[in-house]
Design a protein around this motif. Sequence first.
Motif, PDB file in Angstrom:
ATOM      1  N   LEU A 303       0.877  -1.164   0.000  1.00  0.00           N
ATOM      2  CA  LEU A 303       0.000   0.000   0.000  1.00  0.00           C
ATOM      3  C   LEU A 303       0.920   1.220   0.000  1.00  0.00           C
ATOM      4  CD1 LEU A 303      -2.472  -1.138   2.818  1.00  0.00           C
ATOM      5  CD2 LEU A 303      -2.910  -1.226   0.363  1.00  0.00           C
ATOM      6  N   ILE A 304       0.938   1.964  -1.087  1.00  0.00           N
ATOM      7  CA  ILE A 304       1.931   3.024  -1.258  1.00  0.00           C
ATOM      8  C   ILE A 304       1.247   4.392  -1.330  1.00  0.00           C
ATOM      9  CG2 ILE A 304       3.828   3.883  -2.686  1.00  0.00           C
ATOM     10  CD1 ILE A 304       4.082   1.030  -3.820  1.00  0.00           C
ATOM     11  N   TYR A 305       1.673   5.292  -0.457  1.00  0.00           N
ATOM     12  CA  TYR A 305       1.172   6.674  -0.484  1.00  0.00           C
ATOM     13  C   TYR A 305       2.160   7.570  -1.216  1.00  0.00           C
ATOM     14  CZ  TYR A 305       0.204  11.453   0.943  1.00  0.00           C
ATOM     15  OH  TYR A 305      -0.028  12.793   0.931  1.00  0.00           O
ATOM     16  N   VAL A 306       1.626   8.356  -2.165  1.00  0.00           N
ATOM     17  CA  VAL A 306       2.418   9.400  -2.825  1.00  0.00           C
ATOM     18  C   VAL A 306       1.618  10.694  -2.762  1.00  0.00           C
ATOM     19  CG1 VAL A 306       3.699   7.854  -4.355  1.00  0.00           C
ATOM     20  CG2 VAL A 306       1.492   8.755  -5.086  1.00  0.00           C
ATOM     21  N   GLU A 307       2.299  11.818  -2.946  1.00  0.00           N
ATOM     22  CA  GLU A 307       1.667  13.112  -2.683  1.00  0.00           C
ATOM     23  C   GLU A 307       0.766  13.616  -3.788  1.00  0.00           C
ATOM     24  OE1 GLU A 307       4.875  15.709  -1.662  1.00  0.00           O
ATOM     25  OE2 GLU A 307       4.903  15.054   0.436  1.00  0.00           O
ATOM     26  N   ASN A 308       0.983  13.170  -5.023  1.00  0.00           N
ATOM     27  CA  ASN A 308       0.167  13.715  -6.110  1.00  0.00           C
ATOM     28  C   ASN A 308       0.041  12.712  -7.251  1.00  0.00           C
ATOM     29  OD1 ASN A 308       2.535  14.133  -7.923  1.00  0.00           O
ATOM     30  ND2 ASN A 308       3.101  15.664  -6.360  1.00  0.00           N
ATOM     31  N   ASP A 309      -0.858  13.036  -8.193  1.00  0.00           N
ATOM     32  CA  ASP A 309      -1.138  12.151  -9.325  1.00  0.00           C
ATOM     33  C   ASP A 309       0.069  11.989 -10.248  1.00  0.00           C
ATOM     34  OD1 ASP A 309      -3.769  11.644  -8.565  1.00  0.00           O
ATOM     35  OD2 ASP A 309      -4.544  13.386  -9.648  1.00  0.00           O
ATOM     36  N   THR A 310       0.867  13.026 -10.365  1.00  0.00           N
ATOM     37  CA  THR A 310       2.036  12.961 -11.249  1.00  0.00           C
ATOM     38  C   THR A 310       3.010  11.889 -10.784  1.00  0.00           C
ATOM     39  OG1 THR A 310       1.822  15.315 -11.795  1.00  0.00           O
ATOM     40  CG2 THR A 310       3.949  14.262 -12.246  1.00  0.00           C
ATOM     41  N   LEU A 311       3.310  11.902  -9.489  1.00  0.00           N
ATOM     42  CA  LEU A 311       4.204  10.878  -8.933  1.00  0.00           C
ATOM     43  C   LEU A 311       3.583   9.492  -9.046  1.00  0.00           C
ATOM     44  CD1 LEU A 311       5.638  12.539  -5.692  1.00  0.00           C
ATOM     45  CD2 LEU A 311       6.961  11.697  -7.646  1.00  0.00           C
ATOM     46  N   ALA A 312       2.288   9.426  -8.783  1.00  0.00           N
ATOM     47  CA  ALA A 312       1.607   8.135  -8.860  1.00  0.00           C
ATOM     48  C   ALA A 312       1.722   7.544 -10.261  1.00  0.00           C
ATOM     49  CB  ALA A 312       0.136   8.301  -8.480  1.00  0.00           C
ATOM     50  N   LEU A 313       1.466   8.355 -11.282  1.00  0.00           N
ATOM     51  CA  LEU A 313       1.523   7.862 -12.650  1.00  0.00           C
ATOM     52  C   LEU A 313       2.933   7.438 -13.041  1.00  0.00           C
ATOM     53  CD1 LEU A 313      -0.042   7.376 -15.281  1.00  0.00           C
ATOM     54  CD2 LEU A 313       0.648   9.668 -15.993  1.00  0.00           C
ATOM     55  N   GLU A 314       3.928   8.204 -12.630  1.00  0.00           N
ATOM     56  CA  GLU A 314       5.312   7.841 -12.939  1.00  0.00           C
ATOM     57  C   GLU A 314       5.667   6.486 -12.326  1.00  0.00           C
ATOM     58  OE1 GLU A 314       7.832  11.023 -11.672  1.00  0.00           O
ATOM     59  OE2 GLU A 314       7.056  12.440 -13.155  1.00  0.00           O
ATOM     60  N   MET A 315       5.207   6.256 -11.106  1.00  0.00           N
ATOM     61  CA  MET A 315       5.478   4.981 -10.444  1.00  0.00           C
ATOM     62  C   MET A 315       4.752   3.837 -11.152  1.00  0.00           C
ATOM     63  SD  MET A 315       4.789   3.854  -6.472  1.00  0.00           S
ATOM     64  CE  MET A 315       6.130   4.850  -5.818  1.00  0.00           C
ATOM     65  N   ILE A 316       3.519   4.073 -11.544  1.00  0.00           N
ATOM     66  CA  ILE A 316       2.729   3.037 -12.205  1.00  0.00           C
ATOM     67  C   ILE A 316       3.348   2.663 -13.548  1.00  0.00           C
ATOM     68  CG2 ILE A 316       0.484   2.549 -13.259  1.00  0.00           C
ATOM     69  CD1 ILE A 316      -0.624   4.519 -10.989  1.00  0.00           C
ATOM     70  N   ASN A 317       3.776   3.659 -14.317  1.00  0.00           N
ATOM     71  CA  ASN A 317       4.418   3.370 -15.592  1.00  0.00           C
ATOM     72  C   ASN A 317       5.751   2.650 -15.410  1.00  0.00           C
ATOM     73  OD1 ASN A 317       2.662   4.181 -17.673  1.00  0.00           O
ATOM     74  ND2 ASN A 317       3.150   6.331 -17.337  1.00  0.00           N
ATOM     75  N   GLU A 318       6.419   2.905 -14.323  1.00  0.00           N
ATOM     76  CA  GLU A 318       7.662   2.198 -14.025  1.00  0.00           C
ATOM     77  C   GLU A 318       7.375   0.732 -13.714  1.00  0.00           C
ATOM     78  OE1 GLU A 318      11.596   1.260 -13.370  1.00  0.00           O
ATOM     79  OE2 GLU A 318      10.763   3.078 -14.256  1.00  0.00           O
ATOM     80  N   GLU A 331      -9.799  10.762 -13.271  1.00  0.00           N
ATOM     81  CA  GLU A 331      -9.531   9.527 -14.004  1.00  0.00           C
ATOM     82  C   GLU A 331      -9.008   9.783 -15.416  1.00  0.00           C
ATOM     83  OE1 GLU A 331     -13.884   8.267 -15.832  1.00  0.00           O
ATOM     84  OE2 GLU A 331     -13.346   7.508 -13.850  1.00  0.00           O
ATOM     85  N   ASP A 332      -9.430  10.887 -16.040  1.00  0.00           N
ATOM     86  CA  ASP A 332      -8.977  11.180 -17.404  1.00  0.00           C
ATOM     87  C   ASP A 332      -7.459  11.352 -17.475  1.00  0.00           C
ATOM     88  OD1 ASP A 332     -11.498  11.011 -18.441  1.00  0.00           O
ATOM     89  OD2 ASP A 332     -11.855  13.176 -18.506  1.00  0.00           O
ATOM     90  N   TYR A 333      -6.875  11.886 -16.421  1.00  0.00           N
ATOM     91  CA  TYR A 333      -5.416  12.064 -16.401  1.00  0.00           C
ATOM     92  C   TYR A 333      -4.714  10.715 -16.549  1.00  0.00           C
ATOM     93  CZ  TYR A 333      -0.727  12.898 -14.551  1.00  0.00           C
ATOM     94  OH  TYR A 333       0.639  12.929 -14.390  1.00  0.00           O
ATOM     95  N   SER A 337      -2.784   9.227 -19.956  1.00  0.00           N
ATOM     96  CA  SER A 337      -1.332   9.266 -19.773  1.00  0.00           C
ATOM     97  C   SER A 337      -0.693   7.914 -19.466  1.00  0.00           C
ATOM     98  CB  SER A 337      -0.985  10.250 -18.639  1.00  0.00           C
ATOM     99  OG  SER A 337      -1.511  11.534 -18.893  1.00  0.00           O
ATOM    100  N   ILE A 338      -1.503   6.888 -19.179  1.00  0.00           N
ATOM    101  CA  ILE A 338      -0.891   5.593 -18.880  1.00  0.00           C
ATOM    102  C   ILE A 338      -0.178   5.063 -20.125  1.00  0.00           C
ATOM    103  CG2 ILE A 338      -3.036   4.332 -19.391  1.00  0.00           C
ATOM    104  CD1 ILE A 338      -0.343   3.392 -16.765  1.00  0.00           C
ATOM    105  N   ALA A 339       1.058   4.641 -19.959  1.00  0.00           N
ATOM    106  CA  ALA A 339       1.859   4.142 -21.084  1.00  0.00           C
ATOM    107  C   ALA A 339       2.071   2.636 -21.004  1.00  0.00           C
ATOM    108  CB  ALA A 339       3.216   4.855 -21.111  1.00  0.00           C
ATOM    109  N   ASN A 340       2.117   2.091 -19.791  1.00  0.00           N
ATOM    110  CA  ASN A 340       2.482   0.690 -19.612  1.00  0.00           C
ATOM    111  C   ASN A 340       1.452  -0.032 -18.736  1.00  0.00           C
ATOM    112  OD1 ASN A 340       4.948   1.256 -20.987  1.00  0.00           O
ATOM    113  ND2 ASN A 340       5.829   2.019 -19.067  1.00  0.00           N
ATOM    114  N   ALA A 341       0.582  -0.773 -19.370  1.00  0.00           N
ATOM    115  CA  ALA A 341      -0.402  -1.593 -18.643  1.00  0.00           C
ATOM    116  C   ALA A 341      -0.978  -2.605 -19.615  1.00  0.00           C
ATOM    117  CB  ALA A 341      -1.516  -0.730 -18.051  1.00  0.00           C
ATOM    118  N   GLY A 342      -1.299  -3.784 -19.105  1.00  0.00           N
ATOM    119  CA  GLY A 342      -1.886  -4.807 -19.954  1.00  0.00           C
ATOM    120  C   GLY A 342      -3.332  -4.521 -20.276  1.00  0.00           C
TER     121      GLY A 342
END
Length: 427
Positions: A303-318, A331-333, A337-342
Amino acid sequence: MNKIYNPERNTWGDILKRPTQTVDDIETTVISVFNEVRDEGDEAIKKYTERFDWVTLDSNIVTLEELQGAALLISDALKNAIDLAKLNIIAFHSAQKTKGIKLETTNGVTCWQEKRPIEKVGLYIPGGTAPLFSTVLMLAIPAQIAGCKEIVLCSPPNKEGKIASEILYAAQLCGVTKIIKVGGIQAIAGLTFGTETIPKVYKIFGPGNQFVTVAKQLATKYGVAIDMPAGPSELLVVADETANAAYVASDLLSQAEHGSDSQVILVSTSKKLIDSVSNEVESQLQLLPRKAIAEKSIANSKLIYVENDTLALEMINEYGPEHFIICTENEDYYINSIANAGSVFIGNFTPESAGDYASGTNHTLPTNGFSKAYSGVNLDSFLKSMTFQKISEEGLKNIGNAIELMAEAEGLQAHKNAVSIRLKDLK
C-alpha cells in the motif's frame, strides 16, 4: 499489507520488485524436461505427469465420451453465464478484424497486405487449484475467429486423471480440435517438439506459473512463437479519497487469491484511504475459501502513499502492471497518460473480474513489467500479416534504376543484376 509513505524515487525498483524466482533458478529444470521430451516423446510426458500431477494415464487424449460427459455435469446457470461471456468475447474480438490495404506506390508498382491465420496453435490452460476454463474462452474464441485450422489444448489432469468438466465444456463450445491431459513444462515441451499424441504447433498461448513462463520462453529457441511472457498474476490500483475502500480491497483480494506468487499494489494520494483499504482487506480476507493462498500473496503486496497524481503515474508506468484499475476523481489524467499496462479498468463499478470473465476484453496479459513492450492477446495474435507486390514493365522502369544504385552501393551485385537483366529486355 506493507504500508509505504512517500518512497524516494531511487527505492522504487526495490519496492516494486515482483516476488518471483529468477530465470536462472528454474531454467535448469525446464531445460532438462525439454531435452527428455524431445528425445523420448510420450514416455517423458508420462513420466513427468506421474511426477508432477501424481497420476498415471493410460491415454492422455480426451475422448468424445469424456467431452459429452463433461457437458452433462455443467449446470444450466453456468452454461448461460458462459454463453453470455462467449457472446461478448466474440463481439469484441470480431470487431478487431481489419480490411487489407492495397495501393499503387508508384505507377506500375502495386503493393498490398493481407492477414492469414496461424495454422497450428497450442493453448495452455492452467489447472491446479483453480482450473481456468475462462481462459479457454479467451484463447479459443479469437483462434476460431482468426480461422486457425488446428487448435490444440493442453491442461493438467487431476489425481483422478481428468480435466475439469468446465474446461472440457468450454473447449468443445469454442472449436478446440484436440485436448491433451498434460500440464506444466512437459506440456509446453510437447507442443514445441511434437510427440506421438501431442501435435507440434507454430505458436503457444496461455498463462501459467513461473516454470511454464520459462518453458514458453525456451520454446522460442526451437522456432515456436509465444503470445508473451505471462507469469503470476498482478494488479495495481490507483485510488484517491473518492474511491470505495471496500471495492478496492475486493479487487486486490480477487488477484491475491490466484496464487501465493501473485502481487497486488495500491497506489494512493490519500493516507485515510490506505488505512481503510488495509482494514477492509483484513476483514474480507477472513471470509475467503482461498484465504491461505491470498494471505501469502498479500504478504508480498504494498500500500503506497504518494503526494500527487504525477508521482503516482510515474510509479505506475515504471511498474507496468498486468491489470490497472483507476478509481480517482481525475480519471482522465490516468486514462490519457498511462503508457504501460496490460488492461485498464476505470471507475468504481469496473471490477477487474469483469475483464477476467465476461466484459469481452481478453484476460491473457503480459506480466512482470512486460506490458512496457507487449500487448495482451487479441485477434491479431492469431494472425500473420503478409505483404504482396506486383510490378508491371512500366513499374520496373520507374524504380529499377533506384534499385540498381542501392544494391550496388551495398555491394550486392546479384541484386543489381536481377533488375538489370530485366531492364535490358525492356529497352
